[in-house]
Design a protein around this motif. Structure first.
Motif, PDB file in Angstrom:
ATOM      1  N   ASP A  38       0.814  -1.215   0.000  1.00 55.00           N
ATOM      2  CA  ASP A  38       0.000   0.000   0.000  1.00 55.00           C
ATOM      3  C   ASP A  38       0.849   1.267   0.000  1.00 55.00           C
ATOM      4  O   ASP A  38       0.377   2.335  -0.416  1.00 55.00           O
ATOM      5  N   SER A  39       2.072   1.156   0.477  1.00 50.65           N
ATOM      6  CA  SER A  39       2.946   2.336   0.501  1.00 50.65           C
ATOM      7  C   SER A  39       3.573   2.618  -0.867  1.00 50.65           C
ATOM      8  O   SER A  39       4.108   3.705  -1.084  1.00 50.65           O
ATOM      9  N   ARG A  40       3.491   1.653  -1.765  1.00 48.72           N
ATOM     10  CA  ARG A  40       4.155   1.773  -3.070  1.00 48.72           C
ATOM     11  C   ARG A  40       3.078   1.805  -4.159  1.00 48.72           C
ATOM     12  O   ARG A  40       2.715   0.787  -4.736  1.00 48.72           O
ATOM     13  N   LYS A  41       2.600   2.997  -4.434  1.00 51.44           N
ATOM     14  CA  LYS A  41       1.449   3.182  -5.311  1.00 51.44           C
ATOM     15  C   LYS A  41       1.869   3.416  -6.761  1.00 51.44           C
ATOM     16  O   LYS A  41       2.972   3.883  -7.055  1.00 51.44           O
ATOM     17  N   LEU A  42       0.933   3.128  -7.657  1.00 47.71           N
ATOM     18  CA  LEU A  42       1.067   3.465  -9.076  1.00 47.71           C
ATOM     19  C   LEU A  42       0.546   4.891  -9.264  1.00 47.71           C
ATOM     20  O   LEU A  42      -0.494   5.112  -9.892  1.00 47.71           O
ATOM     21  N   SER A  43       1.269   5.853  -8.737  1.00 47.61           N
ATOM     22  CA  SER A  43       0.758   7.219  -8.630  1.00 47.61           C
ATOM     23  C   SER A  43       1.544   8.193  -9.490  1.00 47.61           C
ATOM     24  O   SER A  43       2.779   8.131  -9.565  1.00 47.61           O
TER      25      SER A  43
END
Length: 504
Positions: free
Chosen positions: A426-431
């Motif tokens: 959850d800390s490593r997003k496709l953002s």
């Protein structure tokens, strides 16, 4: 791409798709209920009605029987990773090669990185000639676009249906180009039947899908100056009288509404298609196959070679008959009329994985310079200062602001050889960029116009994007904050939706 490229297709088949189908066969009601829950849109649930559960079970049995080589390859990757974990302690890796599973022999190299971490690197060009790649998996369905959202592509198999013509042909089949050329050049049902190898029933069905009159837009070409058209999501079409460039084509085929550009609005000839990165909403196979016969070449970012999470977009497209130009950062590709495309760096958005196959672009056309930013992030805005110093000022910047993207495992679960915790995922997003980062990009580029795109809001993209926004959604609030900042900075700015045109 991750269900066609050999290593990634094998791993996703073994680690995601087979378990997903097994779960559905065990409890179809759970999947159907979840698929009908708007809050779970885009989740990994098979959206097939319960009365067809036996067909899904048959499909699962067929996969386990006919794709045994792919499943064995995925198991071998896992076994090799375990071998390295237990034995690669910083010393010579040579003794480990005889211990590799036979399915990997000749297809991988073992290597340390500069942090002394060992990993398996695949020799990807050879995989397309190995048992891990089987064109018999490929097929095409033809149907009329009725505007109804299709099931999510990452979770639901496509079964034969009454309103669908199934073509058991690979993606590089020349008959597909004959069919797609008919849009602009015309054809006959007899010619198409022969090209697509149809039987009598197939020819009758095809006749229902074609029309005697073309529906091409009369203004699909221009005679002077330049034009950019926004076709929805991340798709832009840039034109001059001499050149045409299409970026990340994901184009509606439903031409009944007038609220969007469709395939009818594309120029008959496309010099270059630009692909920014390998996510399923930017390299859309169903659109690309329809453009292959009218496109000179597809420009793609070069991958890092052999990295399991970074498959070669070039090899993937070449396997399907496309002409490909692989570009590194700041490579230039000329266009007719003295115009050019320059590949520029893409930052972030890939869950901190070591993925090099991603690129932004600067298109210089008819005296205008446009920055095509896709989902590149502004986490280090100094990058964009270098782009400006190298290429000069930018007139229009197109930026993605999906600033709260999906977690790591949503897209990459099948490729991870070592588990991660939910908190870590959850800390490593496709953002992409938030408002502050987008503003920093604009300052460094010195662009006078900003256009927010690639948000997955258009109605024809749900089967790929599965995004749902409200005015209170964080992403929408960040866009509004950015637009307010642009107004204060005297920068023309707009949040794009459905269609837009610029002329100069």
């Amino acid at each position: 791409m991750h269900i066609v490229a050999p290593a990634q297709a094998s791993m996703n088949l073994a680690n995601v798709q087979v378990p997903l189908l097994e779960s559905y066969v065990h409890s179809p009601q759970v999947h159907i209920a979840a698929s009908n829950n708007p809050a779970l849109r885009g989740g990994y649930f098979v959206n097939v009605e319960e009365e067809r559960a036996a067909e899904v079970a048959e499909l699962l049995d067929t996969i386990k029987r006919d794709r045994a080589d792919m499943l064995a390859f995925a198991a071998a990757i896992a076994e090799a990773d375990d071998l390295l974990r237990q034995n690669a302690t910083g010393f010579d890796l040579t003794p480990l090669y005889p211990k590799l599973p036979p399915a990997l022999n000749g297809l991988v190299e073992l290597a340390y990185d500069t942090s002394n971490q060992a990993s398996v690197h695949v020799i990807e060009p050879l995989l397309y000639h190995s048992k891990a790649f089987d064109r018999r998996r490929q097929s095409v369905q033809l149907s009329l676009d009725d505007g109804v959202e299709r099931p999510f592509i990452l979770s639901t198999p496509r079964l034969p249906s009454p309103g669908v013509l199934d073509l058991p042909i690979p993606f590089d089949h020349p008959g597909l180009d004959v069919l797609m050329r008919a849009r602009t050049g015309g054809s006959t049902v007899a010619e198409l039947r022969e090209a697509l190898e149809l039987d009598d029933a197939g020819a009758v069905f095809l006749d229902r899908l074609v029309d005697p009159a073309p529906s091409l837009a009369p203004d699909r070409h221009i005679e002077g100056g330049g034009r950019i058209r926004y076709f929805g999501h991340a798709c832009l079409v840039l034109q001059s009288p001499e050149a045409a460039v299409v970026v990340d084509p994901f184009i509606s085929t439903d031409n009944r509404h007038g609220d969007r550009y469709t395939l009818d609005d594309l120029p008959d000839h496309i010099d270059l298609v630009l692909i920014t990165h390998g996510h399923q909403d930017h390299i859309v196979l169903e659109t690309l196959l329809q453009l292959r016969s009218r496109t000179d070449a597809i420009v793609v970012p070069r991958s890092s070679r052999g990295n399991l999470c970074d498959p070669s977009i070039g090899l993937y497209l070449k396997s399907m008959g496309f002409t490909v130009i692989e570009a590194d950062d700041f490579d230039e590709i000329p266009l007719p009329g003295g115009n050019r495309v320059v590949a520029t760096p893409f930052l972030g958005e890939h869950s901190d994985l070591d993925i090099r196959a991603k690129s932004t672009y600067v298109v210089q056309l008819a005296g205008l310079s446009a920055f095509i930013g896709a989902d590149s992030s502004g986490i280090d805005p100094v990058l964009y200062r270098y782009i400006r110093s190298h290429l000069g000022g930018i007139d229009k910047a197109f930026l993605g602001m999906e600033c709260d993207g999906a977690p790591l495992t949503w897209l990459y679960q099948g490729l991870l050889t070592r588990p991660v915790t939910k908190k870590m995922s959850d800390s490593r997003k496709l953002s992409g960029s938030n408002a502050e980062q987008a503003g920093a990009i604009m300052k460094e580029l010195g662009a006078g116009e900003a256009y927010i795109y690639a948000m997955g809001e258009e109605s024809w993209q749900g089967h790929v994007m599965a995004t749902t926004y409200t005015p209170d959604t964080y992403q929408i609030q960040q866009i509004e904050e950015f637009l307010t900042w642009c107004k204060a900075e005297d920068i023309t700015a707009e949040h794009l939706f459905n269609k837009r045109e610029w002329r100069w």
